[in-house]
Enzyme design. Structure first.
Site, PDB file in Angstrom:
ATOM      1  N   HIS A  55       0.832  -1.206   0.000  1.00 30.44           N
ATOM      2  CA  HIS A  55       0.000   0.000   0.000  1.00 30.44           C
ATOM      3  C   HIS A  55       0.869   1.260   0.000  1.00 30.44           C
ATOM      4  O   HIS A  55       0.892   1.971  -0.991  1.00 30.44           O
ATOM      5  CB  HIS A  55      -1.016   0.017   1.143  1.00 30.44           C
ATOM      6  N   ASP A  80      -5.099  -8.575  -3.068  1.00 25.66           N
ATOM      7  CA  ASP A  80      -5.358  -8.294  -1.655  1.00 25.66           C
ATOM      8  C   ASP A  80      -6.614  -8.964  -1.138  1.00 25.66           C
ATOM      9  O   ASP A  80      -6.623 -10.163  -0.854  1.00 25.66           O
ATOM     10  CB  ASP A  80      -5.386  -6.782  -1.466  1.00 25.66           C
TER      11      ASP A  80
END
Length: 453
Positions: free
Chosen positions: A270, A321
Site C-alpha cells: 500500500h 489483496d
C-alpha cells in the site's frame, strides 16, 4: 526440451512475430527467437503476472461488506466485519476458498501469488496440533492448482501502536517472533525443495508488531535465508499514520526506513500516504511498493503517489489483496485511472510518447518477480517459464500490434482474453479451462453454503 510457437511473443527486447520459446525440462526458458517452427500454440505470449499480495480467505467475503452501518463506513468498520467472518473459518474452509481463488487467478493470467498468511490458529486462539496447519492448507491449494506460491507467514503480536494486547478475532493471528519463525522454518523444511515454492516473512504492520519483535523476526529469518522476501502493510490509512506519529514522532515509512535496512527483498504494501520525501526515499531503496488498487478503492484507502514514485525510479507490483477483483487487467487499469481522476489528465504513467499499458505492465512484472522472489517476469533465456497467451482473434485485439496489444488488453474491455497459462514449464490452463475447476468450484460452493447457515 520443447519448443512452442506463438503468433507474437513479448520479450524484454520487444515483440517477435512470430516467435518460438524453448522450454527445458527444468521449467526454465532455454531460448527465445523469431520463427514459427515448434508445437503450435498460437496467440500472443506474455510473461505471467505475479500477484504480490493476497489474503486468500477474504475471497469468501467479497460482496458481503457493501452496506454502511448507521454511523457510516470506513476501513476500520470493514475490519470489524472481517473479524466476525474469520471466526467461522476452519482449516477445510480455508483450503477450499484458497483453491477456488488460485484457480481464478490462473485463469485471469496470474502465475504466482505471495500469500500474506495471518490466519494461523483456531477461532478461540488455541493452537492446532500442527502449528503450520493453516499454512499447509494454503500450500496444498497452490500445489493442487499449479500456481507458484511465495508463502509469507505473518507476525502479529500487538493490538495497536504501543504494544496493546491482541483481542477478539486477532487471537487467530497472534504469534510471538519465536513461534512465527517456527512456522517459517517448518514450511521451509517441508516444502522448500518443491518447484515454485518460496518462504519469506511478513510483519503485519507497525501497529501490529512490536519494534523488538520485528527486529527479532528479521534476525531469525536472516539466519535461515538472507534473501528471503519481507512484506509489510504500511501507511495504508491516515489513522494509522496519525497513530504512528503520536507514538513515535515519525511517519510509518519514515520510521521503517530509519530503523531497518530496507532494500530489494522488501515489499511495502500500500504505502498510500507518504510525503514527497518518503516517496523519494522509498524509491531509492529498491524495495517494491505493493499496490492493490481495487482493494484500496474498495476500502477507501486513498491514492498512491504514482507519478512522483515513477519519476523517482521506484519499483512497484500489483496484488489483489482482499480479492474483490481477481484480474491483473483491472488492477493495472485502476492504478492509472485513479491517477487520472486525481490529476484530471490522461496517460499519467506513460513515458513521453510511450504506452501507458506497456509501462505499467512491465513495471508490475519486474516488481512482482522481486516481491515473490522468483526468477520470472520476462520471456527470456534463464527465466522460469511462466507464460500467458491471449486470444489474438478476439475482437478487442484484432488489428492491434506491438504495445497497442497491451493498451487494448488493459483499457479496452472486460472480456477475459487469457487462453493458455504455463507455470514453471507446465500448462495449467488450456483453452481457458483449469482441469480441476469444476471439482474445486463445487467444494467452494459447499463451503460458502455452510458459512451462510
Amino acid at each position: 526440451m520443447t519448443v512452442y510457437a506463438f503468433d507474437r511473443v513479448l520479450t524484454p527486447d520487444g515483440w517477435l512475430a512470430p516467435g518460438r520459446v524453448e522450454v527445458g525440462g527444468d521449467g526454465r526458458i532455454a531460448g527465445v527467437e523469431a520463427g514459427e517452427r515448434g508445437e503450435r500454440i498460437g496467440g500472443i505470449a506474455l510473461p505471467g503476472m505475479p500477484n504480490l499480495h493476497s489474503h486468500a480467505f477474504q475471497r469468501a467475503m467479497a460482496g458481503l461488506t457493501e452496506r454502511a452501518g448507521p454511523g457510516g463506513d470506513s476501513f476500520w468498520t470493514w475490519r470489524e466485519v472481517m473479524y466476525g467472518f474469520v471466526d467461522r473459518l476452519g482449516p477445510d474452509d480455508a483450503g477450499a476458498v484458497a483453491a477456488q481463488l488460485y484457480c481464478e487467478m490462473l485463469k485471469a493470467g496470474y502465475t504466482a501469488v505471495a500469500e500474506f498468511h495471518y490466519l494461523h490458529h483456531a477461532p478461540d486462539g488455541s493452537r492446532y496440533d500442527d502449528l503450520a496447519e493453516m499454512a499447509e492448507r494454503v500450500t496444498a491449494a497452490a500445489r493442487r492448482t499449479g500456481i507458484a506460491l511465495t508463502l509469507l507467514p505473518v507476525l502479529y503480536d500487538a493490538g495497536g501502536f504501543g504494544g496493546a494486547p491482541v483481542g477478539g478475532a486477532q487471537r487467530r493471528f497472534a504469534n510471538d517472533a519465536e513461534r512465527l519463525l517456527r512456522i517459517v522454518e517448518t514450511m521451509r523444511r517441508r516444502h522448500g525443495a518443491e518447484p515454485g515454492f518460496r518462504v519469506g516473512l511478513a510483519p503485519h504492520s507497525l501497529r501490529a508488531v512490536r519494534p523488538g519483535s520485528l527486529a527479532e523476526a528479521l534476525a531469525g529469518l536472516d539466519s535461515m535465508d538472507g534473501d528471503a522476501p519481507v512484506h509489510i502493510h504500511i501507511a495504508e490509512q491516515t489513522g494509522e499514520v496519525e497513530d504512528c506519529i503520536a507514538r513515535s514522532g515519525r511517519r510509518p515509512v519514515e520510521w521503517l526506513l530509519d530503523a531497518h535496512d530496507v532494500g530489494p527483498r522488501w515489499c511495502l504494501v500500500h504505502a498510500t500516504h507518504m510525503t514527497d520525501g518518503e516517496t523519494r526515499a522509498l524509491a531509492g531503496t529498491g524495495a517494491v511498493a505493493g499496490l492493490c488498487p481495487t482493494t484500496e478503492a474498495n476500502l477507501g484507502d486513498g491514492l498512491f503517489p504514482l507519478e512522483a514514485y515513477l519519476r523517482a525510479g521506484g519499483r512497484l507490483g500489483i496484488g489483489s489483496d482482499s480479492h474483490v477483483s481477481v484480474s491483473p487487467v483491472e488492477e493495472l487499469r485502476w492504478l492509472e485511472y485513479g491517477q487520472r481522476l486525481a490529476s484530471r489528465r490522461r496517460n499519467v504513467a506513460a513515458p513521453p510518447g510511450g504506452s501507458t499499458g506497456a509501462r505499467l505492465h512491465a513495471a508490475a512484472l519486474d516488481g512482482g518477480a522481486w516481491a515473490t522472489a522468483r526468477e520470472a517476469g520476462a520471456i527470456e533465456a534463464g527465466k522460469t517459464a511462466d507464460i500467458v497467451t491471449l486470444d489474438a482473434t478476439h475482437p478487442l485485439l484484432v488489428g492491434k500490434t506491438g504495445d497497442a496489444i497491451l493498451d487494448a488488453w488493459i483499457f479496452a474491455g472486460n472480456a477475459n482474453l487469457v487462453r493458455h497459462v504455463m507455470v514453471g514449464g507446465r500448462w495449467v490452463v488450456r483453452d481457458g479451462r483449469h482441469p480441476e475447476e469444476e471439482v474445486i468450484a463445487s467444494e467452494f460452493v459447499r463451503t460458502m453454503e455452510r458459512l451462510a447457515e
